[in-house]
Design a protein around this motif. Structure first.
Motif, PDB file in Angstrom:
ATOM      1  N   ASP A  77      49.798  49.424  39.222  1.00 17.98           N
ATOM      2  CA  ASP A  77      48.923  48.651  38.348  1.00 17.98           C
ATOM      3  C   ASP A  77      47.643  48.361  39.146  1.00 17.98           C
ATOM      4  OD1 ASP A  77      47.560  46.777  36.928  1.00 17.98           O
ATOM      5  OD2 ASP A  77      49.155  45.253  36.935  1.00 17.98           O
ATOM      6  N   GLY A  78      46.556  48.990  38.767  1.00 10.39           N
ATOM      7  CA  GLY A  78      45.286  48.876  39.506  1.00 10.39           C
ATOM      8  C   GLY A  78      44.762  47.447  39.570  1.00 10.39           C
ATOM      9  N   ASN A  79      45.199  46.596  38.641  1.00 12.50           N
ATOM     10  CA  ASN A  79      44.756  45.206  38.664  1.00 12.50           C
ATOM     11  C   ASN A  79      45.740  44.276  39.343  1.00 12.50           C
ATOM     12  OD1 ASN A  79      42.202  44.925  37.595  1.00 12.50           O
ATOM     13  ND2 ASN A  79      42.985  45.436  35.537  1.00 12.50           N
ATOM     14  N   GLY A  80      46.880  44.809  39.734  1.00 14.21           N
ATOM     15  CA  GLY A  80      47.879  43.997  40.433  1.00 14.21           C
ATOM     16  C   GLY A  80      48.232  42.732  39.670  1.00 14.21           C
ATOM     17  N   TYR A  81      48.462  42.879  38.371  1.00 12.72           N
ATOM     18  CA  TYR A  81      48.623  41.713  37.489  1.00 12.72           C
ATOM     19  C   TYR A  81      49.666  40.718  38.011  1.00 12.72           C
ATOM     20  CZ  TYR A  81      49.627  38.924  33.368  1.00 12.72           C
ATOM     21  OH  TYR A  81      49.832  37.863  32.525  1.00 12.72           O
ATOM     22  N   TYR A  82      50.875  41.193  38.288  1.00 10.02           N
ATOM     23  CA  TYR A  82      51.952  40.254  38.647  1.00 10.02           C
ATOM     24  C   TYR A  82      51.706  39.598  40.005  1.00 10.02           C
ATOM     25  CZ  TYR A  82      54.394  41.890  34.566  1.00 10.02           C
ATOM     26  OH  TYR A  82      54.723  42.177  33.260  1.00 10.02           O
ATOM     27  N   LEU A  83      51.222  40.387  40.959  1.00 10.66           N
ATOM     28  CA  LEU A  83      50.947  39.790  42.273  1.00 10.66           C
ATOM     29  C   LEU A  83      49.820  38.755  42.144  1.00 10.66           C
ATOM     30  CD1 LEU A  83      51.409  39.527  45.272  1.00 10.66           C
ATOM     31  CD2 LEU A  83      49.900  41.494  45.643  1.00 10.66           C
ATOM     32  N   SER A  88      47.889  33.356  42.220  1.00 10.19           N
ATOM     33  CA  SER A  88      47.113  32.341  41.516  1.00 10.19           C
ATOM     34  C   SER A  88      47.891  31.017  41.504  1.00 10.19           C
ATOM     35  CB  SER A  88      46.800  32.884  40.120  1.00 10.19           C
ATOM     36  OG  SER A  88      46.755  31.896  39.173  1.00 10.19           O
ATOM     37  N   ASP A  89      49.182  31.072  41.191  1.00 10.79           N
ATOM     38  CA  ASP A  89      50.019  29.859  41.221  1.00 10.79           C
ATOM     39  C   ASP A  89      50.120  29.310  42.643  1.00 10.79           C
ATOM     40  OD1 ASP A  89      50.469  30.195  38.568  1.00 10.79           O
ATOM     41  OD2 ASP A  89      52.478  31.060  38.795  1.00 10.79           O
ATOM     42  N   PHE A  90      50.343  30.198  43.552  1.00 11.71           N
ATOM     43  CA  PHE A  90      50.586  29.780  44.941  1.00 11.71           C
ATOM     44  C   PHE A  90      49.370  29.082  45.550  1.00 11.71           C
ATOM     45  CE2 PHE A  90      50.856  30.673  49.546  1.00 11.71           C
ATOM     46  CZ  PHE A  90      52.089  30.104  49.810  1.00 11.71           C
ATOM     47  N   ILE A  98      40.706  36.334  42.492  1.00  9.45           N
ATOM     48  CA  ILE A  98      41.477  37.060  43.514  1.00  9.45           C
ATOM     49  C   ILE A  98      41.076  38.535  43.563  1.00  9.45           C
ATOM     50  CG2 ILE A  98      43.818  37.746  44.227  1.00  9.45           C
ATOM     51  CD1 ILE A  98      44.858  35.278  42.702  1.00  9.45           C
ATOM     52  N   THR A  99      40.943  39.047  44.776  1.00 15.92           N
ATOM     53  CA  THR A  99      40.769  40.496  44.969  1.00 15.92           C
ATOM     54  C   THR A  99      41.888  40.956  45.894  1.00 15.92           C
ATOM     55  OG1 THR A  99      38.374  40.134  44.956  1.00 15.92           O
ATOM     56  CG2 THR A  99      39.141  42.327  45.621  1.00 15.92           C
ATOM     57  N   LEU A 100      42.559  42.030  45.521  1.00 23.30           N
ATOM     58  CA  LEU A 100      43.633  42.551  46.369  1.00 23.30           C
ATOM     59  C   LEU A 100      43.095  43.673  47.253  1.00 23.30           C
ATOM     60  CD1 LEU A 100      46.540  42.731  43.742  1.00 23.30           C
ATOM     61  CD2 LEU A 100      46.007  40.883  45.369  1.00 23.30           C
ATOM     62  N   GLY A 101      43.680  43.787  48.442  1.00 22.52           N
ATOM     63  CA  GLY A 101      43.217  44.832  49.363  1.00 22.52           C
ATOM     64  C   GLY A 101      44.363  45.566  50.015  1.00 22.52           C
ATOM     65  N   ASN A 102      44.048  46.752  50.520  1.00 21.74           N
ATOM     66  CA  ASN A 102      45.002  47.564  51.268  1.00 21.74           C
ATOM     67  C   ASN A 102      45.048  47.003  52.701  1.00 21.74           C
ATOM     68  OD1 ASN A 102      45.430  50.543  52.828  1.00 21.74           O
ATOM     69  ND2 ASN A 102      46.571  50.171  50.974  1.00 21.74           N
ATOM     70  N   GLY A 103      45.681  45.842  52.830  1.00 19.65           N
ATOM     71  CA  GLY A 103      45.566  45.065  54.061  1.00 19.65           C
ATOM     72  C   GLY A 103      44.280  44.254  53.984  1.00 19.65           C
ATOM     73  N   SER A 104      44.181  43.226  54.826  1.00 15.37           N
ATOM     74  CA  SER A 104      42.944  42.437  54.761  1.00 15.37           C
ATOM     75  C   SER A 104      41.778  43.194  55.389  1.00 15.37           C
ATOM     76  CB  SER A 104      43.125  41.048  55.367  1.00 15.37           C
ATOM     77  OG  SER A 104      43.585  41.142  56.685  1.00 15.37           O
ATOM     78  N   ASP A 105      42.059  44.175  56.236  1.00 14.73           N
ATOM     79  CA  ASP A 105      40.986  45.035  56.762  1.00 14.73           C
ATOM     80  C   ASP A 105      40.189  45.668  55.621  1.00 14.73           C
ATOM     81  OD1 ASP A 105      41.266  44.803  59.478  1.00 14.73           O
ATOM     82  OD2 ASP A 105      42.617  46.508  59.683  1.00 14.73           O
ATOM     83  N   ASP A 106      40.919  46.084  54.595  1.00 18.47           N
ATOM     84  CA  ASP A 106      40.269  46.708  53.431  1.00 18.47           C
ATOM     85  C   ASP A 106      39.283  45.713  52.803  1.00 18.47           C
ATOM     86  OD1 ASP A 106      39.846  48.617  51.362  1.00 18.47           O
ATOM     87  OD2 ASP A 106      41.458  47.769  50.141  1.00 18.47           O
ATOM     88  N   LEU A 107      39.697  44.455  52.703  1.00 22.64           N
ATOM     89  CA  LEU A 107      38.838  43.447  52.079  1.00 22.64           C
ATOM     90  C   LEU A 107      37.605  43.169  52.938  1.00 22.64           C
ATOM     91  CD1 LEU A 107      41.800  41.359  50.870  1.00 22.64           C
ATOM     92  CD2 LEU A 107      40.056  42.315  49.360  1.00 22.64           C
ATOM     93  N   ILE A 269      54.518  50.094  45.801  1.00 27.03           N
ATOM     94  CA  ILE A 269      55.511  49.440  46.657  1.00 27.03           C
ATOM     95  C   ILE A 269      54.903  48.194  47.311  1.00 27.03           C
ATOM     96  CG2 ILE A 269      56.860  49.725  48.785  1.00 27.03           C
ATOM     97  CD1 ILE A 269      57.614  52.467  47.855  1.00 27.03           C
ATOM     98  N   GLY A 270      53.653  48.308  47.718  1.00 27.13           N
ATOM     99  CA  GLY A 270      52.977  47.160  48.337  1.00 27.13           C
ATOM    100  C   GLY A 270      52.893  45.972  47.383  1.00 27.13           C
ATOM    101  N   LEU A 271      52.536  46.228  46.129  1.00 26.73           N
ATOM    102  CA  LEU A 271      52.412  45.144  45.135  1.00 26.73           C
ATOM    103  C   LEU A 271      53.748  44.439  44.937  1.00 26.73           C
ATOM    104  CD1 LEU A 271      50.254  46.895  42.364  1.00 26.73           C
ATOM    105  CD2 LEU A 271      49.516  45.041  43.884  1.00 26.73           C
ATOM    106  N   ALA A 272      54.811  45.251  44.743  1.00 29.50           N
ATOM    107  CA  ALA A 272      56.134  44.671  44.483  1.00 29.50           C
ATOM    108  C   ALA A 272      56.642  43.913  45.712  1.00 29.50           C
ATOM    109  CB  ALA A 272      57.116  45.779  44.092  1.00 29.50           C
TER     110      ALA A 272
END
Ligand SMILES: Cc1ncc(COP(=O)(O)O)c(C=O)c1O
Length: 291
Positions: A77-83, A88-90, A98-107, A269-272
């Motif tokens: 899921d390109g938007n990483g909805y569930y994560l 967002s709750d956490f 929120i923006t998701l990254g391939n590790g924080s290096d990506d961000l 796998i990363g998202l889940a």
């Protein structure tokens, strides 16, 4: 790994986007344990180089990863909805912050690419995370390293550096810091953010926040639109091998970053795995706190 100097003539007639790219040294990663074992014939290796989690990760992650194995032919899921919902709750933010990254290096890379051009400057501290100066070079920008104070960030001097360099676009602050382990007081950090122009993005790199909850500066996000907090699942959550990080920011900054990032920058796998790891705060309590 190649570490010798790369020159313009090595590439000629091709030319890199910026001359500063030629001065970049390849990132020296800590060697994987498998490689050390092969090279030196040793076993029982304790690897400290990359601040990985020796406690592994939550057992819930294994289950979440296994559940994805039948779906590997499908893009994530390109938007990483569930994560994003879970984050967002956490963190008590809206999902569109929120923006998701391939590790924080990506961000960190996405941030530099989104905001920093060749005429701009990036400010960071001496003895801070090694990636910050690399990003300045990659963008052909000026990297301004501010001398450290007792091996940590000298925020007064950093504020002065921003004032002296009106072309500053980003200030990177690792809190707690890697590699020196220093941390900043919340009051001092707030004063720093208030002291810099709102056109300067203050990136709080909280890769180690779970080990120092008192360094959590989430509250600054509500007060300053130019603050962005970057976090990772690589350290306390023990998912370095999967590469998942996230950034919390204003809605507008998140909107921009989400346009710049690769469409599927976090794997299925990363998202889940990250969602499962986040749900197991007992693991974090047991393995990160000194109690
Ligand atoms: C301060 C800091 N920021 C960011 C990172 C990048 O971590 P990752 O890309 O695994 O999320 C590290 C990793 O060592 C770090 O120490």
């Amino acid at each position: 790994m190649q570490t010798t100097q790369l020159t313009a003539s090595d590439l000629s007639p091709l030319t890199p986007a910026y001359d500063s790219i030629l001065t970049l040294a390849p990132y020296q990663t800590g060697k994987p344990i498998e490689e050390l074992t092969r090279e030196y014939g040793v076993s029982d290796v304790v690897k400290l180089a990359s601040n990985e989690n020796p406690m592994g990760c939550s057992p819930r992650v294994t289950l979440a990863v296994t559940e994805q194995l039948g779906q590997l032919s499908r893009y994530p899921d390109g938007n990483g909805y569930y994560l994003k919902q879970a984050l967002s709750d956490f963190n008590d933010v809206n999902a569109n912050q929120i923006t998701l990254g391939n590790g924080s290096d990506d961000l960190l890379d996405i941030l530099a690419r989104s905001f920093v051009g060749a005429d701009d400057a990036i400010v960071y501290s001496q003895y801070a995370f090694v990636v910050y100066p690399m990003l300045a070079k990659m963008q052909g920008a000026t990297g301004i390293e501010v001398p450290a104070q007792r091996f940590g960030h000298n925020l007064k001097a950093m504020s002065q550096a921003v004032q002296d360099n009106p072309n500053t676009k980003i200030v990177f602050i690792a809190n707690p810091n890697n590699p020196t382990g220093t941390q900043l007081e919340q009051k001092e950090l707030r004063q720093f953010v208030a002291s810099v122009p709102s056109s300067v993005l203050v990136v709080l790199d909280e890769a180690y926040i779970e080990y120092s909850p008192e360094s959590n500066n989430r509250a600054l996000l509500d007060e300053f639109d130019n603050v962005i907090i970057v976090r990772t699942f690589s350290k306390a959550y023990g998912l370095a091998g999967l590469r998942v990080g996230y950034a919390l920011s204003s809605v507008a900054v998140a909107d921009l970053l989400n346009r710049i990032r690769q469409p599927f920058n976090v794997s299925r796998i990363g998202l889940a795995a990250a969602a499962a790891a986040l749900a197991d705060q007992d693991f974090i309590e047991k393995n990160s706190s000194d109690k």
